[in-house]
Design a protein around this motif. Structure first.
Motif, PDB file in Angstrom:
ATOM      1  N   GLU A 186       0.889  -1.265   0.058  1.00 11.43           N
ATOM      2  CA  GLU A 186      -0.013  -0.064  -0.142  1.00 11.43           C
ATOM      3  C   GLU A 186       0.877   1.244  -0.026  1.00 11.43           C
ATOM      4  N   ARG A 187       2.000   1.120   0.614  1.00 11.41           N
ATOM      5  CA  ARG A 187       2.621   2.541   0.716  1.00 11.41           C
ATOM      6  C   ARG A 187       4.197   2.006   0.843  1.00 11.41           C
ATOM      7  N   PRO A 188       4.757   1.675  -0.428  1.00 10.65           N
ATOM      8  CA  PRO A 188       6.145   0.973  -0.518  1.00 10.65           C
ATOM      9  C   PRO A 188       7.552   1.816  -0.066  1.00 10.65           C
ATOM     10  N   ALA A 189       7.201   3.179  -0.101  1.00 14.00           N
ATOM     11  CA  ALA A 189       8.344   4.035   0.249  1.00 14.00           C
ATOM     12  C   ALA A 189       8.040   4.426   1.653  1.00 14.00           C
ATOM     13  N   LEU A 190       7.276   4.025   2.491  1.00 13.35           N
ATOM     14  CA  LEU A 190       6.982   4.482   4.105  1.00 13.35           C
ATOM     15  C   LEU A 190       8.231   4.442   4.912  1.00 13.35           C
ATOM     16  N   LEU A 191       9.269   3.711   4.669  1.00 16.48           N
ATOM     17  CA  LEU A 191      10.287   3.593   5.516  1.00 16.48           C
ATOM     18  C   LEU A 191      11.135   4.859   5.081  1.00 16.48           C
ATOM     19  N   ALA A 192      11.267   4.951   3.823  1.00 13.61           N
ATOM     20  CA  ALA A 192      12.267   6.218   3.531  1.00 13.61           C
ATOM     21  C   ALA A 192      11.425   7.600   3.994  1.00 13.61           C
ATOM     22  N   PHE A 211       8.868  -3.361   5.015  1.00 14.57           N
ATOM     23  CA  PHE A 211       9.078  -2.328   4.051  1.00 14.57           C
ATOM     24  C   PHE A 211      10.690  -2.104   3.516  1.00 14.57           C
ATOM     25  N   ASP A 212      10.613  -1.775   2.360  1.00 12.80           N
ATOM     26  CA  ASP A 212      11.807  -1.737   1.366  1.00 12.80           C
ATOM     27  C   ASP A 212      12.761  -0.831   2.095  1.00 12.80           C
ATOM     28  N   LEU A 213      14.019  -1.385   2.439  1.00 17.76           N
ATOM     29  CA  LEU A 213      15.236  -0.570   2.963  1.00 17.76           C
ATOM     30  C   LEU A 213      15.702   0.583   1.903  1.00 17.76           C
ATOM     31  N   ASN A 214      15.587   0.153   0.861  1.00 18.82           N
ATOM     32  CA  ASN A 214      16.008   0.761  -0.254  1.00 18.82           C
ATOM     33  C   ASN A 214      15.171   1.661  -1.199  1.00 18.82           C
ATOM     34  N   ALA A 215      14.024   1.677  -0.561  1.00 22.51           N
ATOM     35  CA  ALA A 215      12.949   2.678  -1.377  1.00 22.51           C
ATOM     36  C   ALA A 215      13.329   4.117  -1.265  1.00 22.51           C
ATOM     37  N   LYS A 216      12.903   4.901  -2.251  1.00 25.18           N
ATOM     38  CA  LYS A 216      13.182   6.448  -2.284  1.00 25.18           C
ATOM     39  C   LYS A 216      12.051   7.319  -2.129  1.00 25.18           C
ATOM     40  N   THR A 217      12.228   8.470  -1.549  1.00 24.61           N
ATOM     41  CA  THR A 217      11.192   9.426  -1.290  1.00 24.61           C
ATOM     42  C   THR A 217      10.841  10.224  -2.676  1.00 24.61           C
ATOM     43  N   THR A 218      10.145  10.922  -3.012  1.00 32.18           N
ATOM     44  CA  THR A 218       9.721  11.337  -3.902  1.00 32.18           C
ATOM     45  C   THR A 218      10.902  12.181  -4.574  1.00 32.18           C
ATOM     46  N   SER A 219      11.757  12.860  -3.472  1.00 29.13           N
ATOM     47  CA  SER A 219      13.000  13.370  -3.963  1.00 29.13           C
ATOM     48  C   SER A 219      14.003  12.399  -4.362  1.00 29.13           C
ATOM     49  N   GLY A 220      14.058  11.202  -4.210  1.00 31.71           N
ATOM     50  CA  GLY A 220      15.145  10.187  -4.553  1.00 31.71           C
ATOM     51  C   GLY A 220      16.091   9.738  -3.539  1.00 31.71           C
ATOM     52  N   ARG A 221      15.563  10.002  -2.268  1.00 32.99           N
ATOM     53  CA  ARG A 221      16.446   9.616  -1.051  1.00 32.99           C
ATOM     54  C   ARG A 221      16.161   8.609  -0.398  1.00 32.99           C
ATOM     55  N   THR A 222      16.923   7.536  -0.273  1.00 35.12           N
ATOM     56  CA  THR A 222      16.830   6.429   0.828  1.00 35.12           C
ATOM     57  C   THR A 222      16.924   6.778   2.033  1.00 35.12           C
ATOM     58  N   ALA A 223      16.488   5.783   2.864  1.00 35.51           N
ATOM     59  CA  ALA A 223      16.641   6.056   4.482  1.00 35.51           C
ATOM     60  C   ALA A 223      18.162   6.264   4.950  1.00 35.51           C
ATOM     61  N   ALA A 224      19.019   5.389   4.047  1.00 37.17           N
ATOM     62  CA  ALA A 224      20.361   5.390   4.283  1.00 37.17           C
ATOM     63  C   ALA A 224      21.113   6.600   4.036  1.00 37.17           C
ATOM     64  N   HIS A 225      20.628   7.356   2.953  1.00 36.86           N
ATOM     65  CA  HIS A 225      21.160   8.757   2.362  1.00 36.86           C
ATOM     66  C   HIS A 225      20.803   9.672   3.761  1.00 36.86           C
TER      67      HIS A 225
END
Length: 276
Positions: A186-192, A211-225
């Motif tokens: 439902e919300r694949p980028a929720l972790l980011a 939830f995907d650790l490598n998903a990006k926000t709309t501005s293209g940033r992962t949680a690790a970034h």
């Protein structure tokens, strides 16, 4: 670089910034009226129409996101962004619509920008230097570059208004993006998104939920970034131990996670990442 290419680069930059700011927009927010007397988009028997007055009140009414988006669509896709440059509208350019939902608004914006960008890209230096003539009415003596810059100013300042209204809305409404039982589907980028909102405490829980650790926000940033850039070593270590991909590049700097740590001068994060 040609003048046309410089204008295209500015246009693309302003467009992408606006497009990113529309991520997660809901119909409720789209039609939100924070004050009495707002101008908005209203349903009629023939579809949707935007409030308007040829001689607006002074000061003009506050306008909703629906109104502002419809206006940007109209500015970009209007026939004059072809004819004032000496072009003929393409058969599939269409007439600017007044979108009555977020889904329709995104489609309309994407189409309107594609129309505008194609028209802008077709301009030669002669087109930019030449006065537009009688077709431009009171702006007959202005040249094509003047008009192109005017349209870009419209895109930039109305895009900034969209971002401001969104900030205003979220500042007056509880942040409920991270409540309830959401699934990765439902919300694949929720972790980011949680990392971007600095809800670091949610990262382990969301990771456990799949939830995907490598998903990006709309501005293209992962949680690790974001963890590396803000110097949150605890979350950065957690993400690394869970297998986050540190080679992914972001949408702003085209940098990997170590690049973010270096860009934001996060010494401890740099030391940690360089040991991996």
């Amino acid at each position: 670089m040609t003048t046309t290419q410089s204008l295209l680069d500015l246009s693309d930059f302003a467009w992408q910034r606006l497009r990113d700011r529309l991520g997660g927009l809901t119909d409720e927010e789209y039609f939100w009226e924070p004050f009495d007397g707002c101008w908005t988009v209203r349903a009629t028997d023939d579809g949707f129409v935007a409030d308007w007055d040829r001689i607006p009140p002074e000061p003009p009414p506050f306008t909703t996101l629906a109104w502002r988006v419809a206006h940007i669509v109209d500015v970009l896709q209007a026939e004059r962004t072809a004819t004032w440059f000496g072009q003929e509208p393409a058969a599939d350019d269409g007439t600017p619509p007044v979108p009555g939902s977020v889904a329709d608004a995104i489609d309309a914006l994407d189409h309107a920008y594609a129309v505008w960008r194609r028209r802008l890209a077709a301009l030669t230096q002669d087109d930019l230097d030449r006065p537009m003539g009688a077709i431009a009415g009171p702006y007959a003596e202005d040249n094509g570059a003047d008009f192109a810059l005017h349209i870009l100013d419209e895109l930039i300042h109305h895009g900034a208004e969209v971002g401001t209204v969104r900030d205003f809305y979220h500042g007056t409404h509880p942040d409920n993006r991270f409540t309830g039982k959401l699934t990765p589907g439902e919300r694949p980028a929720l972790l980011a998104e949680a990392a971007a909102a600095r809800h670091w405490e949610l990262i382990p829980e969301l990771a456990d939920q799949g939830f995907d650790l490598n998903a990006k926000t709309t501005s293209g940033r992962t949680a690790a970034h974001l963890a590396a850039g803000t110097g949150n070593l605890e979350i950065l270590r957690f993400l690394v131990e869970r297998g986050a991909d540190l080679s992914i590049t972001d949408g702003q700097f085209q940098a990997d996670v170590l690049g973010w740590a270096k860009w934001f001068q996060q010494t401890e994060a740099i030391k940690y990442l360089e040991t991996l």
